[in-house]
Every structure is written in structure tokens, then in C-alpha cells.
Design a protein around this motif. Structure first.
Motif, PDB file in Angstrom:
ATOM      1  N   PRO A   1      35.855  34.500  43.108  1.00 48.16           N
ATOM      2  CA  PRO A   1      35.379  33.310  43.340  1.00 48.16           C
ATOM      3  C   PRO A   1      36.018  32.631  44.658  1.00 48.16           C
ATOM      4  N   ARG A   2      35.452  31.527  44.942  1.00 48.14           N
ATOM      5  CA  ARG A   2      36.179  30.411  45.578  1.00 48.14           C
ATOM      6  C   ARG A   2      36.854  29.343  45.195  1.00 48.14           C
ATOM      7  N   SER A   3      35.821  29.102  43.868  1.00 48.51           N
ATOM      8  CA  SER A   3      37.212  27.995  43.056  1.00 48.51           C
ATOM      9  C   SER A   3      38.932  29.006  42.132  1.00 48.51           C
ATOM     10  N   ALA A   4      38.771  30.545  42.804  1.00 49.17           N
ATOM     11  CA  ALA A   4      40.100  30.940  43.123  1.00 49.17           C
ATOM     12  C   ALA A   4      40.986  30.699  44.217  1.00 49.17           C
ATOM     13  N   ASN A   5      41.826  29.276  44.481  1.00 46.35           N
ATOM     14  CA  ASN A   5      41.704  28.848  45.413  1.00 46.35           C
ATOM     15  C   ASN A   5      43.729  28.886  45.663  1.00 46.35           C
ATOM     16  N   THR A   6      43.556  29.505  45.213  1.00 48.82           N
ATOM     17  CA  THR A   6      45.243  30.120  45.214  1.00 48.82           C
ATOM     18  C   THR A   6      45.629  31.337  44.832  1.00 48.82           C
ATOM     19  N   ILE A   7      46.746  31.851  45.262  1.00 52.42           N
ATOM     20  CA  ILE A   7      47.794  33.191  45.147  1.00 52.42           C
ATOM     21  C   ILE A   7      47.658  33.654  43.546  1.00 52.42           C
ATOM     22  N   GLU A   8      48.410  32.212  42.742  1.00 52.65           N
ATOM     23  CA  GLU A   8      48.445  32.401  41.485  1.00 52.65           C
ATOM     24  C   GLU A   8      47.205  33.046  40.519  1.00 52.65           C
ATOM     25  N   GLN A   9      45.767  31.540  40.676  1.00 51.78           N
ATOM     26  CA  GLN A   9      44.584  32.420  40.464  1.00 51.78           C
ATOM     27  C   GLN A   9      43.849  32.930  41.042  1.00 51.78           C
ATOM     28  N   GLU A  10      44.227  34.091  41.837  1.00 51.45           N
ATOM     29  CA  GLU A  10      43.569  35.931  42.719  1.00 51.45           C
ATOM     30  C   GLU A  10      44.439  36.366  41.927  1.00 51.45           C
ATOM     31  N   ALA A  11      45.632  36.425  41.259  1.00 53.74           N
ATOM     32  CA  ALA A  11      46.584  37.342  40.808  1.00 53.74           C
ATOM     33  C   ALA A  11      46.542  37.605  38.893  1.00 53.74           C
ATOM     34  N   VAL A  12      46.029  36.323  38.364  1.00 58.36           N
ATOM     35  CA  VAL A  12      45.003  36.371  36.840  1.00 58.36           C
ATOM     36  C   VAL A  12      44.619  37.115  37.271  1.00 58.36           C
ATOM     37  N   LEU A  13      43.406  36.143  38.094  1.00 58.90           N
ATOM     38  CA  LEU A  13      41.670  37.306  37.935  1.00 58.90           C
ATOM     39  C   LEU A  13      41.783  39.058  38.118  1.00 58.90           C
ATOM     40  N   GLN A  14      43.054  39.080  39.518  1.00 60.50           N
ATOM     41  CA  GLN A  14      43.135  41.209  39.412  1.00 60.50           C
ATOM     42  C   GLN A  14      43.634  41.609  38.769  1.00 60.50           C
ATOM     43  N   ALA A  15      44.832  40.837  37.498  1.00 60.37           N
ATOM     44  CA  ALA A  15      45.408  40.921  36.498  1.00 60.37           C
ATOM     45  C   ALA A  15      44.192  40.998  35.415  1.00 60.37           C
ATOM     46  N   LYS A  16      42.719  40.922  35.228  1.00 59.08           N
ATOM     47  CA  LYS A  16      42.104  40.744  34.506  1.00 59.08           C
ATOM     48  C   LYS A  16      41.263  41.509  34.749  1.00 59.08           C
ATOM     49  N   LEU A  17      40.854  41.863  35.973  1.00 56.50           N
ATOM     50  CA  LEU A  17      40.347  43.296  36.297  1.00 56.50           C
ATOM     51  C   LEU A  17      40.729  44.779  35.679  1.00 56.50           C
TER      52      LEU A  17
END
Length: 361
Positions: free
Chosen positions: A286-302
Motif C-alpha cells: 500500500p502507498r501508506s507504507a512509505n518508508t523502507i522500514e514499513q515496507e520491510a515489515v510488510l514483506q516479512a509478514k508476507l
């Protein structure tokens, strides 16, 4: 009276959970045996049995389409000569190189570099490079001044899907009567998820003779598959078993129909797709994941979802919007048996399942 007053305020905690059946090695053996029997008995057509590598080369193939679409959207708000032609083609070949590495590891060097699927990506990539280079050269002075035939009957995929039945809440030794839901799941829980035994909106009292091939046993009513999606042709292997073989169109309809199935039957399992147990899925954060850290968290969950693995991620230079930070695209390796659970998890995380890549050769 004092004791009664105390016990009246005691709270009861109820825990509802779902058993992930494929974590049991015996369950995998049962699925293998079931699919082997279905193949020998003729229920499953010999579709794409040796084409497992195609799903990996489909992401670059569809990138060709997406780059053209993004270019068109980009011109809605920005002159064409400002389009980042060369970064796009560089990104394309970077993704293709990663896909080649995956295919080499899973299917061998021959299919990675000498298959028709690879050439389908490489040759258009070279052509696009030449065209984009010319466009880039033509855009330079302006910026300095102004700032193949398909057979319709073969364009199909077959999905072996197992739906929960009335008896699926009790334990069984056969995967055709098991479900990924826990025996403690109640009917009220199912109704909250939008399925129950089956949504009555998708039932009828009579068997449909054009793809609505039966369903359930006893008091259960056949599923009206055509009301879920009119492109579905369904056959139930054994009446009342909840085991179906669905024939559907390939390409984008594969994604559209699987998303509908995941929504209508959240406790179902897709055992295989066209003789393949692993598929590539493109998820867009989602566009709300607008930092590298937030993107990393979502990828880890996936990647933590059972049966799923993050293979790589990439970001287009622009995505057709006015945002300065395009959404991150993630390539997922997903076991077919985990697709429904993956789709539901993405929905909960506001992650878009953009495409489930097919095996059409």
C-alpha cells in the motif's frame, strides 16, 4: 450472596483458531495421492505438466504490458519526453535476470536460458530497448528546449479446489474431507467470513448443466458457480465431497476468479493449478507504507505466511500517478494450497494482489 456476586462478574474467554493442515507431513502425502488418482482417472487434463517455469517468466512478460500502460497514464499529466525511458528498461532487465536465476535453481539451466518462455521475454526486451533508446534520444532536444494467434479452447487453466463440507469439522484421514478450518470453528464464525457452508446466494435447488456442477450432500444445495463468475466450468469429483475441478480462462481471468473464490470460500484450499503446486504472485504494497522500514515489515509478514516466500521486490521509476514514491512490487513464491490464505492475509494488510501468473505456454 457474596459468592454469587463474585461469580456473576467472571468473564469467559473463547479462542477461535484455524489448523493449517499442510504443516502435517501426512497431509501432504494424502494430497499427493489424491491428485495422482485424479490424474490417472482423467479428471485432470495433462495441462502444463512440464511448464512450471512459465509462471516465473510471466512477470517480465506482463511488465511489457504494464510499462506501456504506465506510459499512457503518465502522459495524462506529464509530457511524453519527460518519461524515464531508460530507467524502465533497466528495471525490466534486472527483473528478468532475477527470474532467470530462480528458474535455473528450480528447473535447470536449459529452461532458464533456452526455453520459449525466456525468449518471449528477451526478444521483446531487446526491441523495447531499441525503441526506448530512440524515444530517449528524440526527447533530449525537446527537453533541452522546453525544460501471435491463440486457440481459444486451449486458453484455459484447471484448478483443483477443496471446499469445506458439513463433515469437515470432524477429523478425517482423507484430504478430500479435511479443511483448513479448525473443528472449533462455529457456523457463526463462518457466516461472519461471508461463506458459512456456502453462501445461499450461490446455491440453487437444482443442478445447473452449464458449469454449475453440483455441490454438497444431504441438505446442502449445489453451488451456482456461474453466479460467482460466469467463466467458471465446474465438476464435482464425488457428490458431497467438496472436491471440484474448475476450468477457467487463463491470463487475467485466473487472478480475477481466484480472488472471487478466496472471498466466497475463505476456508477453501486450491490443491493445484494446471498440474502445478507453486505459482508466482505479484503483490503491491500500500502507498501508506512509505518508508523502507514499513515496507520491510510488510514483506516479512508476507514471507511468514506458511507456504509463501518473498523472492524479490522492485519499484517502477513512476507508476502512473503523481506520487513521488511509487508502490513497491513484491514477487511471491506461493504454494497453491496456501493461495486462499495468502489472499486473505493481503486483504487484512491492505496489500493488493495484483496478479497471479498463469502457466499458459
Amino acid at each position: 450472596m457474596f459468592r454469587k456476586a463474585i461469580t456473576a462478574n467472571v468473564s469467559e474467554l473463547k479462542i477461535r483458531y484455524r489448523v493449517i493442515m499442510e504443516t502435517d507431513p501426512q497431509y501432504g502425502l494424502k494430497v499427493n495421492h489424491l491428485l495422482s488418482v485424479l490424474g490417472r482417472s482423467g479428471w485432470i487434463k495433462p495441462l502444463h505438466a512440464k511448464d512450471g517455469h512459465f509462471t516465473w517468466f510471466k512477470l517480465p512478460e506482463w511488465m511489457q504490458v504494464e510499462m506501456v500502460q504506465i506510459f499512457g497514464q503518465y502522459m495524462d499529466h506529464t509530457p511524453w519526453y519527460r518519461f524515464p525511458f531508460m530507467p524502465f528498461i533497466l528495471q525490466y532487465f534486472q527483473v528478468l535476470l532475477q527470474e532467470v536465476g530462480i528458474v535455473r535453481g528450480e528447473h535447470g539451466l536449459v529452461k532458464a536460458l533456452f526455453s520459449n518462455a525466456f525468449l518471449t521475454d528477451l526478444i521483446p526486451g531487446i526491441v523495447m530497448f531499441a525503441i526506448f533508446l530512440q524515444m530517449q534520444l528524440l526527447a533530449t532536444p525537446i527537453k533541452s528546449i522546453g525544460g501471435a494467434e491463440y486457440k481459444q479452447e486451449n486458453m484455459i487453466e484447471q484448478i483443483v479446489v477443496m471446499l469445506p463440507t458439513a463433515s469437515s469439522s470432524s477429523s478425517s484421514s482423507s484430504p478430500s474431507s479435511s479443511s483448513p478450518s479448525s473443528s472449533s470453528s462455529s457456523s457463526s464464525s463462518s457466516s461472519r467470513h461471508g461463506s458459512g457452508s456456502y453462501d445461499r446466494h450461490h446455491r440453487s435447488h437444482h443442478r445447473h448443466h452449464h458449469g454449475d456442477g453440483g455441490g454438497g450432500s444431504g441438505d446442502s444445495e449445489p453451488i451456482q458457480w456461474r453466479k460467482i463468475d460466469e467463466r467458471i466450468e465446474a465438476q464435482e469429483v464425488i457428490p458431497g465431497s467438496g472436491l471440484y475441478v474448475l476450468t477457467i480462462p487463463t491470463f487475467k481471468p485466473l487472478t480475477e476468479i481466484i480472488l472471487k473464490l478466496s472471498d466466497q470460500f475463505p476456508f477453501s484450499q486450491i490443491l493445484e493449478i494446471s498440474n502445478q503446486r507453486v505459482i508466482q504472485i505479484k503483490a503491491v504494497l500500500p502507498r501508506s507504507a512509505n518508508t523502507i522500514e514499513q515496507e520491510a515489515v510488510l514483506q516479512a509478514k508476507l514471507g511468514a505466511i506458511v507456504g509463501c516466500k518473498v523472492m524479490f521486490s522492485f519499484r517502477y521509476p513512476v507508476d502512473g500517478s503523481t506520487s513521488s514514491r511509487p508502490c513497491l512490487c513484491v514477487s511471491m513464491r506461493v504454494a497453491t494450497i496456501a493461495i486462499v490464505r495468502f489472499v486473505q492475509a493481503c486483504k487484512n494488510m491492505n496489500v493488493t494482489v495484483q496478479q497471479i501468473y498463469d502457466f499458459y505456454a
